[in-house]
Design an enzyme around this catalytic site. Structure first.
Site, PDB file in Angstrom:
ATOM      1  N   GLY A  72       7.240   4.571   0.709  1.00  0.00           N
ATOM      2  CA  GLY A  72       8.000   3.691  -0.157  1.00  0.00           C
ATOM      3  C   GLY A  72       9.034   4.454  -0.974  1.00  0.00           C
ATOM      4  O   GLY A  72      10.157   3.979  -1.185  1.00  0.00           O
ATOM      5  N   THR A  73       8.669   5.632  -1.420  1.00  0.00           N
ATOM      6  CA  THR A  73       9.585   6.428  -2.236  1.00  0.00           C
ATOM      7  C   THR A  73      10.836   6.801  -1.449  1.00  0.00           C
ATOM      8  O   THR A  73      11.953   6.726  -1.972  1.00  0.00           O
ATOM      9  CB  THR A  73       8.861   7.687  -2.753  1.00  0.00           C
ATOM     10  OG1 THR A  73       7.791   7.278  -3.608  1.00  0.00           O
ATOM     11  CG2 THR A  73       9.801   8.582  -3.530  1.00  0.00           C
ATOM     12  N   ASN A 151       3.340  -2.582 -10.435  1.00  0.00           N
ATOM     13  CA  ASN A 151       2.098  -1.956 -10.005  1.00  0.00           C
ATOM     14  C   ASN A 151       1.032  -1.914 -11.088  1.00  0.00           C
ATOM     15  O   ASN A 151      -0.148  -1.964 -10.798  1.00  0.00           O
ATOM     16  CB  ASN A 151       2.381  -0.535  -9.497  1.00  0.00           C
ATOM     17  CG  ASN A 151       3.249   0.255 -10.443  1.00  0.00           C
ATOM     18  OD1 ASN A 151       4.234  -0.240 -10.991  1.00  0.00           O
ATOM     19  ND2 ASN A 151       2.884   1.504 -10.662  1.00  0.00           N
ATOM     20  N   GLN A 179       4.363  -3.314  -3.908  1.00  0.00           N
ATOM     21  CA  GLN A 179       3.142  -4.009  -4.341  1.00  0.00           C
ATOM     22  C   GLN A 179       3.103  -5.452  -3.855  1.00  0.00           C
ATOM     23  O   GLN A 179       2.030  -6.033  -3.711  1.00  0.00           O
ATOM     24  CB  GLN A 179       3.028  -3.983  -5.876  1.00  0.00           C
ATOM     25  CG  GLN A 179       2.837  -2.608  -6.474  1.00  0.00           C
ATOM     26  CD  GLN A 179       1.512  -1.959  -6.092  1.00  0.00           C
ATOM     27  OE1 GLN A 179       0.574  -2.606  -5.611  1.00  0.00           O
ATOM     28  NE2 GLN A 179       1.432  -0.648  -6.270  1.00  0.00           N
ATOM     29  N   SER A 199       5.657   0.085   1.530  1.00  0.00           N
ATOM     30  CA  SER A 199       4.892   1.291   1.822  1.00  0.00           C
ATOM     31  C   SER A 199       3.669   0.881   2.632  1.00  0.00           C
ATOM     32  O   SER A 199       3.012  -0.112   2.301  1.00  0.00           O
ATOM     33  CB  SER A 199       4.462   1.922   0.499  1.00  0.00           C
ATOM     34  OG  SER A 199       3.455   2.867   0.739  1.00  0.00           O
ATOM     35  N   HIS A 201       0.643   2.280   3.027  1.00  0.00           N
ATOM     36  CA  HIS A 201      -0.725   2.444   2.547  1.00  0.00           C
ATOM     37  C   HIS A 201      -1.111   1.468   1.451  1.00  0.00           C
ATOM     38  O   HIS A 201      -2.247   1.470   0.993  1.00  0.00           O
ATOM     39  CB  HIS A 201      -0.973   3.895   2.106  1.00  0.00           C
ATOM     40  CG  HIS A 201      -0.360   4.274   0.808  1.00  0.00           C
ATOM     41  ND1 HIS A 201      -1.099   4.460  -0.332  1.00  0.00           N
ATOM     42  CD2 HIS A 201       0.924   4.494   0.473  1.00  0.00           C
ATOM     43  CE1 HIS A 201      -0.283   4.794  -1.320  1.00  0.00           C
ATOM     44  NE2 HIS A 201       0.944   4.827  -0.852  1.00  0.00           N
ATOM     45  N   THR A 237      12.025  12.546  14.327  1.00  0.00           N
ATOM     46  CA  THR A 237      11.251  11.913  15.396  1.00  0.00           C
ATOM     47  C   THR A 237      10.315  10.861  14.815  1.00  0.00           C
ATOM     48  O   THR A 237       9.654  11.098  13.805  1.00  0.00           O
ATOM     49  CB  THR A 237      10.446  12.982  16.158  1.00  0.00           C
ATOM     50  OG1 THR A 237      11.373  13.934  16.671  1.00  0.00           O
ATOM     51  CG2 THR A 237       9.648  12.382  17.291  1.00  0.00           C
ATOM     52  N   CYS A 325      -4.623  10.853 -20.652  1.00  0.00           N
ATOM     53  CA  CYS A 325      -4.824  11.536 -21.918  1.00  0.00           C
ATOM     54  C   CYS A 325      -4.520  13.009 -21.754  1.00  0.00           C
ATOM     55  O   CYS A 325      -5.403  13.826 -21.604  1.00  0.00           O
ATOM     56  CB  CYS A 325      -6.239  11.366 -22.421  1.00  0.00           C
ATOM     57  SG  CYS A 325      -6.564  12.403 -23.834  1.00  0.00           S
TER      58      CYS A 325
END
Lengths: 385, 301
Positions: A72-73, A151, A179, A199, A201, A237, A325
């Site tokens: 996706g990126t 997301n 998403q 994306s 996954h 490829t 954190c």
């Protein structure tokens, strides 16, 4: 504690067994290069074509409008890249303050390189303001990039309307639908976006494959240069097994879309109601009217998110938190900060994201055990009010 | 996610001395909700200055809870004068190390302890570095003295180190240049290039330099070449006095990736123990202070 209850499907999803099965022959038997002249390699090309049709069908697009990418990126980077390359005189990008970092960081990169970037704000429920959006669109705007769904809180944005507004002004419109894909019915014959990213996954295909839809007729400049693959639009490829997997996953997503929106949404609601009814002082972040079916983001007053996640992890429950954190985290997450979620709540905002593989039994186990976790952590906290 | 030592996990899941202490006569509070972590430390100190009871309440992540809890275990039975000698590194070491980006949790523990004892002594209930220092990081309320103390006690060599240990510069980042200046000055002082302007009084533990360094838990190191070189050079300054005490010395010849080439001089030359010096002293210190996979070679080897 061997059982795993996976409520983190906005992070990544289980590869569907049907997808794995569809991919395997392309590791063992049909491992040729689809660009080869010989029969052994060349025969593989038709499976890539088939996957292209399957992906196109999920969005009612044309197969020729589908470019396979690595993630996706990459799709997001490509969309911004081609828009800026083909509109060299326009120096303005419009996006939102709640995008995924794939867009936020890309926009920031172009900003450092002389572009002006408008990041639309959101209200306390994470909603965009259409007047602010309209005012941001200028003759200098090269591209608008707005996520289909968020997301962290699951908000679904009014992409059909926003894309239409850009189109009226002759501005390119890209949407990061990573998403939303497979959960929101997106008909690209009707929704006038120029480009759309997904994306693999996030919809039960493996990591390492993505797709960029580029509307027919749009002038395009490749982001990754080299060979002539993907009609010269994305060199390298073809990742045949993963492309086949993405095709199968899109077929399954189409078949399960209704289930996502009915059964998964009901499970999410059950979880959300179960937790909020049994834990005092918690609130649900986001726009509950327009939200992905599997996502809920719940904030617990006066405790901290990482501690919540680790306690849940002990129970085998996988969730995630906008809060990291670390020393550099004054702000819980850019999304919750943009929504101005109060500090007392923001640090413990916990995202549960469900999918079609989750069961009611898992939801009930979570409802049964989460209140005690929150109670324990609140007893440790110096903040009681 | 469980990139914590077993001890951190144990103290997080089953914390000792949690909850308020009814008969506390000293309370130290540091951090805030806005900062993402906060600790309230309760002490019951007797007339002789011995800490009889200790408990805590913590808002924060697993390492914040574990740091607070183990600190209460450490101080019970201790005289306040000795308790004040506890450093953040002692807390982190007691937990078998903390991930680097969580080191500020140990600093928070030390500061709360100091604040509580100061309150018991009738002084302002703040760590001394905060009372006397000049505010540098406005987001996290960190003073120059706190930064200097962290640099000295933990041998920090980069601005990112300082952020990991004190949070300073971690939010808006507008004070990073100022932090860099403080760091540069301190490094020069530590190398003897500048006179030592007495820093925060509560530190000044001469043995601190020779003490083994804090272990950084399982967090993999991500040093750039430049950062690694700076850290190696700083660490060498700590190693040299140890060799000089035996009439020897060491010269840094080259740093190539993770391979550090040195030349032993003085009495070290030809000393039968020089190979051991190389590996057991120099390499070990560099591995602890710089990166766990540093290799030390002798020039000409």
């Amino acid at each position: 504690m061997s059982r795993t209850i996976y409520f983190d499907n906005n992070a990544t999803t289980q590869v569907a067994p049907e997808v794995t099965e569809a991919m395997l022959p392309f590791f063992t038997t049909y491992w040729g290069n689809p660009s080869s002249m010989h029969t052994f390699g060349g025969q593989v090309a038709k499976y890539v074509d088939k996957a292209r049709e399957q992906v196109a069908a999920l969005f009612n697009a044309k197969p020729s409008e589908i470019i396979f990418t690595s993630c996706g990126t990459e799709s997001d980077n490509t969309a911004i890249w081609t828009a800026l390359q083909t509109n060299p005189t326009k120096k303005h990008i419009v996006t939102t303050s709640v995008e995924h970092s794939a867009i936020l960081q890309t926009a920031a990169f172009w900003e450092r390189n002389g572009y002006r970037v408008t990041r639309l704000g959101v209200d306390e429920k994470g909603r965009l303001d259409m007047d602010e959006y309209a005012a941001a669109l200028t003759p200098d705007t090269a591209i608008v990039s707005i996520m289909y769904a968020n997301n962290e809180v699951g908000n679904i944005y009014p992409i059909p309307q926003m894309a239409e507004m850009a189109k009226e002004r002759g501005i390119l419109f890209h949407t990061d639908a990573v998403q939303a894909a497979g959960k929101v019915d997106i008909d690209l014959a009707k929704v006038p976006v120029d480009m759309l990213s997904i994306s693999g996954h996030k919809l039960h295909a493996p990591k390492g494959v993505g797709m960029l839809f580029v509307r027919k007729g749009l002038i395009f400049r490749p982001f990754i240069r080299g060979g002539h693959q993907e009609a010269g639009r994305r060199a390298g490829t073809e990742n045949v097994p993963y492309i086949v997997g993405l095709g199968t996953a899109c077929d399954l997503a189409r078949a399960h879309m209704e289930e996502e929106n009915v059964r998964v949404a009901a499970l999410r609601d059950r979880l959300e109601e179960g937790i909020t009814a049994n834990v005092p002082d918690c609130l649900v972040n986001g726009d509950r009217e327009h939200r992905l079916p599997g996502t809920t983001n719940i904030a617990f007053r006066n405790i901290e998110g990482e501690a919540v996640l680790l306690m849940l992890d002990r129970l085998g429950i996988c969730a995630s938190s906008g809060s990291a954190c670390t020393s550099g985290s004054l702000e819980p997450s850019h999304v919750l900060s943009a929504m101005k979620v109060p500090f007392k709540y923001a640090h413990s905002s916990t995202r549960f994201s469900l999918c079609r593989y989750n069961t009611q039994e898992e939801v009930d186990f979570a409802i049964e055990n989460i209140p005690a976790v929150i109670k324990t952590l609140r007893e440790l906290s110096p903040f009681k009010d | 996610m469980w990139n914590y030592s077993q001890k951190v996990q144990d103290f997080f899941l089953k914390p000792h001395n949690a909850g308020p202490l009814e008969d506390a006569n000293a309370i130290g509070e540091v951090g805030s909700l806005a900062c993402g972590d906060a600790l309230k430390l309760y002490l019951k100190i007797d007339d002789k200055g011995v800490i009889q009871k200790a408990s805590f309440e913590t808002f924060g992540c697993a390492s914040a809870i574990a740091s607070s809890s183990i600190l209460t275990d450490m101080v019970i039975g201790m005289h306040v004068d000795d308790a004040l000698k506890i450093t953040n590194a002692d807390i982190a070491n007691a937990l078998d190390g903390l991930p680097r980006e969580k080191m500020h949790c140990s600093v928070m523990g030390q500061e709360a302890l100091e604040a509580a004892i100061r309150q018991w002594r009738g002084e302002p209930a703040l760590p001394k570095t905060q009372e006397e220092g000049k505010l540098v990081c406005k987001c996290f309320n960190v003073t120059d003295l706190t930064i200097i103390k962290a640099i000295r006690e933990n041998h920090l060599t980069t601005v990112d180190d300082i952020t990991a240990f004190t949070k300073a510069g971690g939010a808006c980042g507008s004070c990073r240049d100022e932090i860099a200046e403080i760091l540069e000055t301190e490094l020069k002082r530590m190398n003897g290039e500048l006179p030592d302007a007495a820093p925060a009084k509560s530190e000044a533990r001469p043995e601190a330099a020779a003490k083994p360094q804090v272990t950084f838990g399982a967090t993999p190191s991500m040093l750039t070449n430049l950062e690694r070189m700076q850290k190696v050079m700083t660490a060498m300054q700590l190693i040299r006095p140890q060799l000089q005490a035996d009439g020897g010395d060491v010269r840094l010849v080259d740093i190539n990736g993770k391979t550090v080439t040195v030349e032993l001089t003085g009495h070290c030359v030809g000393c039968p123990a020089s190979k051991a010096t190389l590996h057991q002293v120099i390499e070990q210190i560099l591995r602890m202070q710089v990166e766990p996979d540093i290799v030390v070679k002798e020039a000409g080897d």
